[in-house]
Design a protein around this motif. Structure first.
Motif, PDB file in Angstrom:
ATOM      1  N   THR A  61       0.843  -1.205   0.000  1.00 30.06           N
ATOM      2  CA  THR A  61       0.000   0.000   0.000  1.00 30.06           C
ATOM      3  C   THR A  61       0.874   1.249   0.000  1.00 30.06           C
ATOM      4  O   THR A  61       0.626   2.199  -0.743  1.00 30.06           O
ATOM      5  CB  THR A  61      -0.918   0.018   1.241  1.00 30.06           C
ATOM      6  OG1 THR A  61      -1.619  -1.226   1.315  1.00 30.06           O
ATOM      7  CG2 THR A  61      -1.926   1.152   1.153  1.00 30.06           C
ATOM      8  N   HIS A  64       2.429   2.203  -3.275  1.00 26.21           N
ATOM      9  CA  HIS A  64       1.521   2.854  -4.243  1.00 26.21           C
ATOM     10  C   HIS A  64       0.578   3.801  -3.514  1.00 26.21           C
ATOM     11  O   HIS A  64      -0.600   3.890  -3.852  1.00 26.21           O
ATOM     12  CB  HIS A  64       0.732   1.801  -5.024  1.00 26.21           C
ATOM     13  CG  HIS A  64       1.617   0.843  -5.767  1.00 26.21           C
ATOM     14  ND1 HIS A  64       1.942  -0.394  -5.293  1.00 26.21           N
ATOM     15  CD2 HIS A  64       2.275   0.992  -6.936  1.00 26.21           C
ATOM     16  CE1 HIS A  64       2.757  -0.994  -6.139  1.00 26.21           C
ATOM     17  NE2 HIS A  64       2.972  -0.179  -7.155  1.00 26.21           N
ATOM     18  N   THR A  66       0.159   7.037  -3.342  1.00 27.44           N
ATOM     19  CA  THR A  66      -0.501   8.110  -4.099  1.00 27.44           C
ATOM     20  C   THR A  66      -1.741   7.586  -4.805  1.00 27.44           C
ATOM     21  O   THR A  66      -2.821   8.201  -4.757  1.00 27.44           O
ATOM     22  CB  THR A  66       0.481   8.704  -5.131  1.00 27.44           C
ATOM     23  OG1 THR A  66       1.749   8.817  -4.516  1.00 27.44           O
ATOM     24  CG2 THR A  66       0.019  10.052  -5.611  1.00 27.44           C
ATOM     25  N   ASP A  67      -1.602   6.432  -5.448  1.00 30.91           N
ATOM     26  CA  ASP A  67      -2.742   5.844  -6.169  1.00 30.91           C
ATOM     27  C   ASP A  67      -3.891   5.545  -5.203  1.00 30.91           C
ATOM     28  O   ASP A  67      -5.041   5.848  -5.489  1.00 30.91           O
ATOM     29  CB  ASP A  67      -2.327   4.535  -6.850  1.00 30.91           C
ATOM     30  CG  ASP A  67      -1.238   4.769  -7.889  1.00 30.91           C
ATOM     31  OD1 ASP A  67      -1.096   5.931  -8.322  1.00 30.91           O
ATOM     32  OD2 ASP A  67      -0.532   3.806  -8.246  1.00 30.91           O
ATOM     33  N   TYR A  68      -3.553   4.948  -4.077  1.00 28.94           N
ATOM     34  CA  TYR A  68      -4.614   4.577  -3.124  1.00 28.94           C
ATOM     35  C   TYR A  68      -5.257   5.809  -2.504  1.00 28.94           C
ATOM     36  O   TYR A  68      -6.453   5.820  -2.233  1.00 28.94           O
ATOM     37  CB  TYR A  68      -4.069   3.640  -2.046  1.00 28.94           C
ATOM     38  CG  TYR A  68      -3.792   2.254  -2.575  1.00 28.94           C
ATOM     39  CD1 TYR A  68      -4.819   1.478  -3.134  1.00 28.94           C
ATOM     40  CD2 TYR A  68      -2.507   1.714  -2.553  1.00 28.94           C
ATOM     41  CE1 TYR A  68      -4.562   0.211  -3.645  1.00 28.94           C
ATOM     42  CE2 TYR A  68      -2.256   0.453  -3.057  1.00 28.94           C
ATOM     43  CZ  TYR A  68      -3.273  -0.292  -3.603  1.00 28.94           C
ATOM     44  OH  TYR A  68      -3.035  -1.538  -4.107  1.00 28.94           O
ATOM     45  N   GLU A  70      -5.624   8.692  -3.967  1.00 28.90           N
ATOM     46  CA  GLU A  70      -6.528   9.237  -4.999  1.00 28.90           C
ATOM     47  C   GLU A  70      -7.802   8.419  -5.079  1.00 28.90           C
ATOM     48  O   GLU A  70      -8.907   8.965  -5.176  1.00 28.90           O
ATOM     49  CB  GLU A  70      -5.820   9.271  -6.358  1.00 28.90           C
ATOM     50  CG  GLU A  70      -4.918  10.484  -6.487  1.00 28.90           C
ATOM     51  CD  GLU A  70      -4.080  10.476  -7.770  1.00 28.90           C
ATOM     52  OE1 GLU A  70      -4.372   9.642  -8.657  1.00 28.90           O
ATOM     53  OE2 GLU A  70      -3.149  11.294  -7.850  1.00 28.90           O
ATOM     54  N   GLN A  71      -7.639   7.110  -5.040  1.00 26.06           N
ATOM     55  CA  GLN A  71      -8.810   6.225  -5.088  1.00 26.06           C
ATOM     56  C   GLN A  71      -9.707   6.464  -3.877  1.00 26.06           C
ATOM     57  O   GLN A  71     -10.932   6.554  -3.995  1.00 26.06           O
ATOM     58  CB  GLN A  71      -8.340   4.764  -5.120  1.00 26.06           C
ATOM     59  CG  GLN A  71      -9.458   3.775  -5.414  1.00 26.06           C
ATOM     60  CD  GLN A  71      -9.041   2.328  -5.113  1.00 26.06           C
ATOM     61  OE1 GLN A  71      -7.882   2.045  -4.789  1.00 26.06           O
ATOM     62  NE2 GLN A  71      -9.997   1.415  -5.235  1.00 26.06           N
ATOM     63  N   CYS A  74     -11.481   9.874  -4.228  1.00 20.19           N
ATOM     64  CA  CYS A  74     -12.511   9.772  -5.264  1.00 20.19           C
ATOM     65  C   CYS A  74     -13.756   9.051  -4.721  1.00 20.19           C
ATOM     66  O   CYS A  74     -14.885   9.532  -4.849  1.00 20.19           O
ATOM     67  CB  CYS A  74     -11.879   9.021  -6.430  1.00 20.19           C
ATOM     68  SG  CYS A  74     -12.926   8.892  -7.843  1.00 20.19           S
TER      69      CYS A  74
END
Lengths: 512, 242
Positions: A61, A64, A66-68, A70-71, A74
């Motif tokens: 986690t 990544h 930044t991706d999580y 953002e998810q 959102c």
């Protein structure tokens, strides 16, 4: 400013050690948690595999993140929550104060949250004219006493029943007996219930966030987290950006390990999930849900050798198993994050120079690593921080000089043996009961007797020992090393070194 | 008949200077187990005190020196779990800055043993029961227990020598030493040691046994506060197998 110097840590720890009540409270609570944890983990089919899995998940986690994030943002927005980003404590405070002002809030109720302790939210709210009331019983006690939490999970660990009764009596305006626990609890319940109903805003942290649904999860044992997040019309949750997991499957493992590692419960009594604000047909819940994603120095650690510390879920198992924490108590660490995790995390987030003693507040026994649900290698990071203190010159030059000379000496065996032989001679007037007798003022070990050098070193004994193997007949013993008579390098023995060390350290302490 | 079984002993600086009797006992035990013991005379310190206080360059110098002194031997035995752990677990990564050094450090690490480990697993030696063997309690020193996973071996040796082992509450709780920690924050260090000794005293054992000179030295600083004898594993075993 030096927040936790060696001097500060030692003074505070010495007070804790001298406080018999505090010692027995820490012993009792941490022993209960240690036993509880052991029993609860033994209950799981394969806890070691589960911890490995959990560590891998936490590590992936963060890789990544930044991706999580953002998810998460959102999905939280899609569920109707408002998401805010705070770089530092001041930003986080302003966001929360802004939301409170927008709703004209005078009174806030708070669930226990280490992150809001970290950003000193209560003080900031008070300055902004907003009263905030802690609703976790322990946090409330600590707040009434105007103190800092003494333990990540059990903030009022250090308070006696009598002290709590006094604080409650003052708060409710009538005398309460320390011997009547049910009445004390009932009074707290009544007083806090009034606050729950009157508050215009509820504030909490978040034990974790789940990216796939944009939900936050709060765990409490008193149900105050549920009250805080459902009674007032507005709720604000402040969550460290690292407290994120991708899916609900991950959250299940997280919750299971958290409660078992922390308090030795199969699951905390209340697990509250907030996915957006209340729907129109919901009977209760906040009309507005704000989530403040707080960095506070965390993102700086991503990609460094300290990233692993962000896997922490604040269960407190490392505190409960740390013999240093158990003696020194939480306040010596000078921050709400105490114990081994605090010793690593606080210097990383707030500055090594200001918290120079913390990386040294450990005997490196490794108990923290052994019990951490995420197997965070705190001893390794303590060592890395100590190495940074040396390279950044935080360790005082005289001390550096002593260490470096000692290492140099140990690379020159003959000289080393010569000097230690000298030490054997010079120490003689001070040897008592098989150790050195030093006045306490000059003894760097305080009341512990320092060892004296043995009358003969192993190097000195080896010749006879080797001869014994060749010819098992006993060899006549020399009484003293013959070298000593040939030695003239007076004043360079270990004892003056120890005294010098002591004097330089005292001088260093004064300068600070 | 000359024995082909040879082993080098690294006594550790603390044993060399403060408690040489531990080194003497270790040599005698290794001989009783059928080994010829060599003592590379230039040995001093494994570097752990410097590594643990952040002086990596100094630790690395001492580590390289130790690797060079001991790499020629088939097996290296230390009567101290903490120093053995330093060589086994820290040398390889401490020396990774120098090409080739890590491989040499790993080769040494693979042949380095703590004394009880060597006696039980390599030598296959166990003492015979001694009459009047004392009731003992065993302190699991931190690095030996948590980094090397050793503790059962000491207990096996003590039991074989006829000792009754009375376990203290949380035998794996730190004795408070921690190297320079014991000087940097002596108040906490001392409180930890006194707690350890209280727990050992509570067992009613006659001897508190440790396989680590560091722990032993620390606890001896309060020897006058306890009725229990503080002994290194090697010393007690040597006495019981004369």
């Amino acid at each position: 400013m030096n927040e936790v110097s060696f001097h500060n840590f030692r003074v505070s720890a010495a007070q804790a050690i001298a406080n018999a009540h505090l010692q027995s409270a820490i012993d009792g609570a941490t022993l209960k948690f240690r036993n509880g944890r052991r029993a609860m983990l033994a209950d799981l089919p394969d806890v070691e595999a589960m911890r490995d899995h959990f560590k891998a998940m936490r590590s992936a986690t963060l890789a990544h993140l930044t991706d999580y994030l953002e998810q998460f943002e959102c999905n939280a927005r899609a569920a109707g929550a408002q998401v805010h980003w705070a770089r530092d404590a001041a930003e986080a405070q302003q966001i929360v104060i802004g939301i409170a002002r927008q709703h004209g809030a005078q009174l806030a109720v708070k669930a226990k949250s280490m992150t809001t302790e970290e950003i000193h939210l209560n003080a900031a709210l008070a300055e902004a004219g907003i009263t905030s009331v802690e609703t976790d019983l322990g946090e409330w006690i600590v707040q009434l006493a105007a103190e800092a939490p003494a333990h990540i999970v059990v903030p009022a660990l250090h308070k006696t029943r009598q002290q709590v009764a006094e604080l409650f009596s003052r708060e409710v305006g009538k005398p309460l007996s320390a011997d009547d626990i049910p009445t004390l609890t009932a009074e707290a319940r009544r007083a806090l219930r009034e606050k729950f109903l009157a508050a215009q805003i509820g504030i909490s942290g978040a034990n974790l966030g789940v990216a796939e649904t944009g939900s936050i999860v709060l765990v409490t044992n008193e149900g105050n987290g549920r009250m805080v997040s459902s009674v007032p019309p507005v709720h604000v949750a402040v969550m460290g950006i690292e407290k994120l997991c991708p899916t609900w499957d991950d959250a299940a493992v997280w919750l299971e390990l958290l409660a078992r590692s922390s308090t030795g419960q199969p699951l905390s009594v209340y697990t509250t999930v907030l996915t957006g604000p209340a729907r129109p047909d919901d009977p209760d819940g906040p009309r507005e849900l704000h989530i403040v994603l707080y960095d506070g120095g965390r993102s700086r650690l991503i990609g460094t050798s300290y990233e692993e510390v962000l896997q922490c879920i604040r269960c407190g198992a490392c505190l409960n198993h740390c013999p240093v924490y158990q003696e020194a108590g939480g306040h010596a660490y000078g921050h709400a994050y105490s114990g081994p995790i605090g010793a690593v995390l606080v210097p990383l987030l707030l500055g090594l120079e200001q918290y120079e003693a913390l990386p040294h507040a450990s005997s490196l026994c490794g108990a923290c690593l052994e019990v951490c649900p995420a197997r965070i290698d705190l001893p390794r990071m303590l060592l890395d921080l100590r190495a940074e203190e040396v390279t950044h010159g935080i360790i005082a030059p005289p001390e550096q000089a002593i260490e470096k000379s000692a290492a140099w000496l140990l690379r020159h065996r003959r000289l080393f043996n010569l000097l230690t032989d000298l030490g054997r001679v010079f120490q003689r007037p001070l040897v008592r009961h098989g150790g050195l007798w030093l006045p306490r003022r000059l003894n760097p070990a305080q009341e512990r007797q320092l060892p004296s050098l043995a009358p003969r070193s192993f190097h000195d004994l080896w010749e006879e020992l080797a001869a014994e193997e060749a010819a098992p007949a006993p060899v006549a013993r020399r009484r003293l090393p013959s070298r000593r008579t040939t030695v003239t390098l007076a004043g360079l023995s270990l004892l003056p070194l120890a005294l010098l060390w002591r004097l330089l350290r005292r001088k260093g302490g004064k300068r600070r | 008949m000359a024995s082909a079984k040879r082993v080098a002993i690294m006594v550790t600086c603390m044993v060399d200077q403060v408690m040489p009797e531990v080194g003497v006992a270790a040599v005698k035990l290794l001989r009783r187990a059928g080994y010829t013991v060599e003592f590379p005379v230039d040995q001093t310190c494994c570097g752990q005190p410097f590594f643990n206080s952040g002086f990596r360059a100094q630790a690395a110098d001492l580590a390289r020196r130790t690797v060079r002194l001991f790499e020629r031997y088939d097996a290296v035995v230390l009567p101290g779990g903490s120093c053995a752990a330093m060589i086994r677990k820290e040398y390889p990564h401490l020396l990774e800055r120098w090409p080739g050094e890590t491989a040499r450090a790993e080769a040494l690490a693979a042949r380095t043993y703590e004394l009880s480990e060597f006696l039980v697993h390599v030598a296959g030696w166990l003492p015979t029961p001694a009459p009047n063997a004392p009731r003992v309690t065993y302190h699991d020193s931190c690095h030996m227990n948590r980094m090397l996973g050793l503790g059962a071996e000491s207990r096996q040796l003590l039991r074989a020598a006829g000792c009754e082992i009375i376990e203290m509450h949380e035998s794996d709780r730190c004795c408070g030493f921690g190297g320079l920690f014991s000087i940097r924050i002596p108040e906490v260090s001392n409180a930890m040691t006194q707690e350890k000794l209280r727990r050992a005293d509570a067992t009613g054992a006659q001897v508190l046994v440790s396989a680590d000179p560091g722990c032993l030295m620390q606890m001896r600083g309060f020897a006058r506060q306890t009725g229990v004898r503080l002994a290194h594993l090697a010393v007690l075993l040597e006495e019981l197998t004369r």
